[in-house]
Write a protein that holds these residues in place. Structure first.
Motif, PDB file in Angstrom:
ATOM      1  N   CYS A  75      34.334  35.246  31.953  1.00  7.52           N
ATOM      2  CA  CYS A  75      35.686  35.903  31.501  1.00  7.52           C
ATOM      3  C   CYS A  75      36.232  34.762  30.737  1.00  7.52           C
ATOM      4  O   CYS A  75      36.010  33.424  30.744  1.00  7.52           O
ATOM      5  CB  CYS A  75      36.656  35.929  32.628  1.00  7.52           C
ATOM      6  SG  CYS A  75      37.994  37.050  32.045  1.00  7.52           S
ATOM      7  N   GLN A  78      42.401  33.385  31.462  1.00  5.83           N
ATOM      8  CA  GLN A  78      42.619  33.201  32.772  1.00  5.83           C
ATOM      9  C   GLN A  78      44.003  34.068  32.984  1.00  5.83           C
ATOM     10  O   GLN A  78      44.958  33.702  32.396  1.00  5.83           O
ATOM     11  CB  GLN A  78      43.036  31.831  33.207  1.00  5.83           C
ATOM     12  CG  GLN A  78      43.505  31.587  34.859  1.00  5.83           C
ATOM     13  CD  GLN A  78      42.368  31.965  35.515  1.00  5.83           C
ATOM     14  OE1 GLN A  78      41.223  31.561  35.787  1.00  5.83           O
ATOM     15  NE2 GLN A  78      42.551  32.895  36.533  1.00  5.83           N
ATOM     16  N   TYR A  81      46.923  36.299  38.209  1.00  5.54           N
ATOM     17  CA  TYR A  81      46.721  36.990  39.513  1.00  5.54           C
ATOM     18  C   TYR A  81      45.414  37.149  39.927  1.00  5.54           C
ATOM     19  O   TYR A  81      44.832  37.856  40.763  1.00  5.54           O
ATOM     20  CB  TYR A  81      47.290  38.387  39.210  1.00  5.54           C
ATOM     21  CG  TYR A  81      46.895  38.966  38.070  1.00  5.54           C
ATOM     22  CD1 TYR A  81      45.611  39.661  37.980  1.00  5.54           C
ATOM     23  CD2 TYR A  81      47.838  39.359  37.066  1.00  5.54           C
ATOM     24  CE1 TYR A  81      45.345  40.187  36.672  1.00  5.54           C
ATOM     25  CE2 TYR A  81      47.454  39.901  35.960  1.00  5.54           C
ATOM     26  CZ  TYR A  81      46.214  40.324  35.524  1.00  5.54           C
ATOM     27  OH  TYR A  81      45.847  41.046  34.518  1.00  5.54           O
ATOM     28  N   CYS A  82      44.419  36.230  39.222  1.00  6.54           N
ATOM     29  CA  CYS A  82      42.998  36.426  39.366  1.00  6.54           C
ATOM     30  C   CYS A  82      42.295  34.973  39.690  1.00  6.54           C
ATOM     31  O   CYS A  82      42.839  33.806  39.197  1.00  6.54           O
ATOM     32  CB  CYS A  82      42.327  36.699  38.030  1.00  6.54           C
ATOM     33  SG  CYS A  82      40.371  36.625  38.166  1.00  6.54           S
ATOM     34  N   ARG A  84      38.543  33.890  40.227  1.00  7.59           N
ATOM     35  CA  ARG A  84      37.231  34.001  40.147  1.00  7.59           C
ATOM     36  C   ARG A  84      36.120  34.355  41.375  1.00  7.59           C
ATOM     37  O   ARG A  84      35.413  35.188  41.148  1.00  7.59           O
ATOM     38  CB  ARG A  84      36.431  33.342  38.980  1.00  7.59           C
ATOM     39  CG  ARG A  84      36.876  33.231  37.734  1.00  7.59           C
ATOM     40  CD  ARG A  84      36.652  34.357  36.696  1.00  7.59           C
ATOM     41  NE  ARG A  84      36.690  33.674  35.313  1.00  7.59           N
ATOM     42  CZ  ARG A  84      38.047  33.728  34.899  1.00  7.59           C
ATOM     43  NH1 ARG A  84      38.940  34.103  35.393  1.00  7.59           N
ATOM     44  NH2 ARG A  84      38.099  33.177  33.549  1.00  7.59           N
ATOM     45  N   ALA A  89      41.041  41.411  39.238  1.00  9.05           N
ATOM     46  CA  ALA A  89      42.053  42.006  39.501  1.00  9.05           C
ATOM     47  C   ALA A  89      42.609  43.000  38.706  1.00  9.05           C
ATOM     48  O   ALA A  89      43.569  44.019  38.786  1.00  9.05           O
ATOM     49  CB  ALA A  89      43.237  40.932  39.952  1.00  9.05           C
ATOM     50  N   ASN A  90      41.906  43.152  37.491  1.00  7.24           N
ATOM     51  CA  ASN A  90      42.156  44.106  36.370  1.00  7.24           C
ATOM     52  C   ASN A  90      42.032  45.585  37.006  1.00  7.24           C
ATOM     53  O   ASN A  90      42.376  46.588  36.905  1.00  7.24           O
ATOM     54  CB  ASN A  90      41.487  44.059  35.116  1.00  7.24           C
ATOM     55  CG  ASN A  90      41.854  43.047  34.057  1.00  7.24           C
ATOM     56  OD1 ASN A  90      43.087  42.569  34.289  1.00  7.24           O
ATOM     57  ND2 ASN A  90      41.093  42.850  33.202  1.00  7.24           N
ATOM     58  N   GLY A 129      34.130  39.703  36.142  1.00  8.32           N
ATOM     59  CA  GLY A 129      34.637  38.774  34.812  1.00  8.32           C
ATOM     60  C   GLY A 129      35.180  39.947  33.893  1.00  8.32           C
ATOM     61  O   GLY A 129      35.765  40.792  34.099  1.00  8.32           O
ATOM     62  N   ASN A 159      39.798  42.933  29.109  1.00  2.00           N
ATOM     63  CA  ASN A 159      41.218  42.350  28.735  1.00  2.00           C
ATOM     64  C   ASN A 159      41.432  42.518  27.463  1.00  2.00           C
ATOM     65  O   ASN A 159      42.637  42.226  26.934  1.00  2.00           O
ATOM     66  CB  ASN A 159      41.111  40.756  29.098  1.00  2.00           C
ATOM     67  CG  ASN A 159      40.222  40.163  28.541  1.00  2.00           C
ATOM     68  OD1 ASN A 159      39.978  40.184  27.406  1.00  2.00           O
ATOM     69  ND2 ASN A 159      39.524  39.054  29.414  1.00  2.00           N
TER      70      ASN A 159
HETATM   71 FE1  SF4 Z   1      39.287  37.510  33.646  1.00  2.00          FE
HETATM   72 FE2  SF4 Z   1      39.682  39.981  34.832  1.00  2.00          FE
HETATM   73 FE3  SF4 Z   1      40.345  37.496  36.079  1.00  2.00          FE
HETATM   74 FE4  SF4 Z   1      41.967  38.240  34.145  1.00  2.00          FE
HETATM   75  S1  SF4 Z   1      41.639  39.491  36.305  1.00  2.00           S
HETATM   76  S2  SF4 Z   1      41.200  36.413  34.590  1.00  2.00           S
HETATM   77  S3  SF4 Z   1      40.350  39.566  32.974  1.00  2.00           S
HETATM   78  S4  SF4 Z   1      38.185  38.309  35.399  1.00  2.00           S
END
Ligand code: SF4
Ligand code: CLF
Length: 495
Positions: A75, A78, A81-82, A84, A89-90, A129, A159
């Motif tokens: 990815c 950052q 809310y994520c 790795r 979390a998207n 990612g 994203n």
């Molecule tokens: Fe990347 Fe998705 Fe995590 Fe956001 S939620 S940091 S876009 S992997």
């Protein structure tokens, strides 16, 4: 129910000849939820794109399944809310991805699933990612899959930071569904969500990072819309940070041509190891989410049936069959056999027509007989899919919630719970939690329920009804509503 029950694609459904041949309709009507729109509400070429996509059409989600393959671990941003170690979390609820796959392994897995899950219509890449940043693997996977499975829809979630670099390749590859996660259109707000991005060979922080991300997201949306690719915008609702702001996001993405807007609650817990989880940032309550969604009416059409699925999910939305298809269960050599999917598609084509017709007839009856100012009711439905009431109360791990009033029946959301019945026995403590989950619900419709849970539910003010087992959801909910209003439940005879 008066008709025979048949099993198709693992679903217990009523045979179609049990339904009145006289019911014919041009399609379902529009409602507040954009993803609930049907063929009468959009151009034929758009309907052709969404009609079998379980995320883009609420109706399709009763019939069709998606699968995700976790081929894209890298990815370029950052999100607070994520973590790795967990799913993106998207597009997913937190939970480790069981297996990261090479494009070759992913292609084998997709074919194996297609042979066993006739409902499969969409292959998505949604983490762990970013599918557009880890583009080489995303593209290689899709190319391998379509060689054997040319009719599968391809779908990505991103994203948006790297998306503009690949938009024209999407067209060449027949990818006509893209999800962009857009959590802000004000970069100041973005600074509370994104600590850094990696762009143009460097790591960028602060307001500059948010500014670039915002510009690239808007550019992605414009480029995709210009090319006729359907864009769904996902937004994570983060109380105190972007909750009120999402109204502006909704207006902006509508203005720019997004097909749907999916506002998802932040999922945040300390054990996920995310910044928000560790600093105590809470997610919204169901009521806060609904208030925001209601406030967005008139803006971009809203998706309300998202399940925030894992980056390796398999099956209908709301079920996860991923554990049946781990790589140790996928053969080294696998050849696609189209027979099950072809038979299923043919069955669905007729079934959904008849369900629409039945729903229209029930709606017309409700509109004609119920007073305009009659109170609305919330009805919970236990279903395994197919648009029917076909699950035992004790087996349900989620209930689909429908609102009904004098204007008809609308899907509003789903509520998750642990199933009450385990190994043939009901568990009292679980029932308490289920009852809590069903707060505000007037009636539960299920295929079967025992006396004990029925009595406990009644004590909590919720009536459980199994008389409509295997009926269409809309006709049964309409019939219950009319009965509540003291009117004859005529359409209960339909299915
Ligand atoms: Fe990347 Fe998705 Fe995590 Fe956001 S939620 S940091 S876009 S992997
Ligand atoms: Fe997957 Fe996303 Fe495509 Fe669907 S999921 S990439 S659009 S095929 Fe669907 Fe799952 Fe919600 Fe995503 S329910 S998290 S919206």
């Amino acid at each position: 129910m008066t008709g025979n029950v048949v099993s198709l694609g693992g679903l217990q459904v009523a045979s179609r000849d049990t339904l009145s041949k006289a019911m014919e309709s041009e399609g379902c009507s529009s409602s507040a939820c954009g993803s609930s729109d049907g063929p009468a509400d959009m151009a034929p070429e758009i309907w052709a794109k969404v009609k079998d996509h379980p995320c883009y059409s609420e109706e399709a989600h009763h019939y069709f399944a998606r699968m995700h393959v976790a081929v894209a671990p890298a990815c370029n941003i950052q999100c607070n809310y994520c973590n790795r170690k967990y799913d993106c979390a998207n597009e997913s609820r937190p939970g480790v991805v069981s297996e990261r796959l090479s494009p070759e392994a992913a292609a084998r897995k997709v074919i194996a699933v297609a042979n066993e899950v006739p409902q499969l219509s969409v292959l998505g890449i949604a983490g762990p990612g970013d599918s557009a940043y880890d583009w080489r693997k995303t593209k290689a996977t899709f190319q391998k899959v379509v060689q054997q499975l040319p009719d599968i829809k391809l779908c990505i979630s991103t994203n948006g930071l790297a998306m503009p670099d690949h938009v024209d390749e999407l067209l060449d590859m027949n990818i006509d569904h893209v999800t962009l996660t857009i959590n802000m259109i004000d970069p100041e707000i973005g600074t509370q969500i994104y600590p850094w991005i990696f762009y143009d060979h460097r790591r960028i922080t602060g307001l500059e990072a948010s500014q670039i991300l915002h510009e690239r997201q808007m550019q992605s949306l414009d480029m995709l819309v210009e090319r006729g690719i359907l864009v769904k915008v996902n937004s994570v609702m983060i109380p105190g940070i972007n909750d009120a702001h999402l109204l502006e996001v909704n207006k902006e993405v509508k203005k720019r041509g997004a097909f749907l807007h999916n506002i998802m609650p932040l999922i945040s817990a300390p054990e996920h190891g995310t910044v928000f989880g560790l600093n105590g940032q809470r997610g919204p309550t169901a009521a806060e989410l609904k208030t925001l969604q209601d406030a967005c009416s008139g803006g971009a059409n809203l998706m309300k049936h998202c399940r925030q699925c894992r980056a390796d999910a398999v099956g209908l939305l709301g079920e996860d069959r991923g554990q049946e298809f781990t790589m140790d269960q996928v053969p080294e050599e696998v050849t696609y056999d189209p027979s099950k999917r072809d038979a299923y598609k043919e069955w669905v084509a007729g079934e959904r027509e008849e369900r629409r017709a039945a729903a229209e007839e029930a709606k017309a009856e409700t509109v004609a007989t119920v007073a305009e100012d009659a109170d609305a009711l919330l009805v919970a439905v236990a279903t395994k899919g197919g648009g029917r009431i076909n699950q035992h109360f004790g087996h349900a791990t989620e209930f689909q919630i429908f609102e009904v009033d004098a204007e008809g029946v609308r899907f509003v959301t789903h509520r998750r719970c642990d199933n009450y019945c385990v190994g043939g026995y009901g568990e009292e403590d679980k029932l308490e939690l289920v009852i809590k989950t069903l707060e505000g619900i007037d009636t539960i419709l299920c295929a079967k329920i025992g006396d004990c849970p029925r009595e406990d539910l009644a004590a909590a003010g919720i009536e459980a009804i199994q008389d409509y087992a295997y009926d269409y959801i809309e006709t049964a909910v309409s019939a219950v509503y009319r009965a509540r209003m003291g009117l004859p439940a005529a359409s209960a005879e339909i299915a």
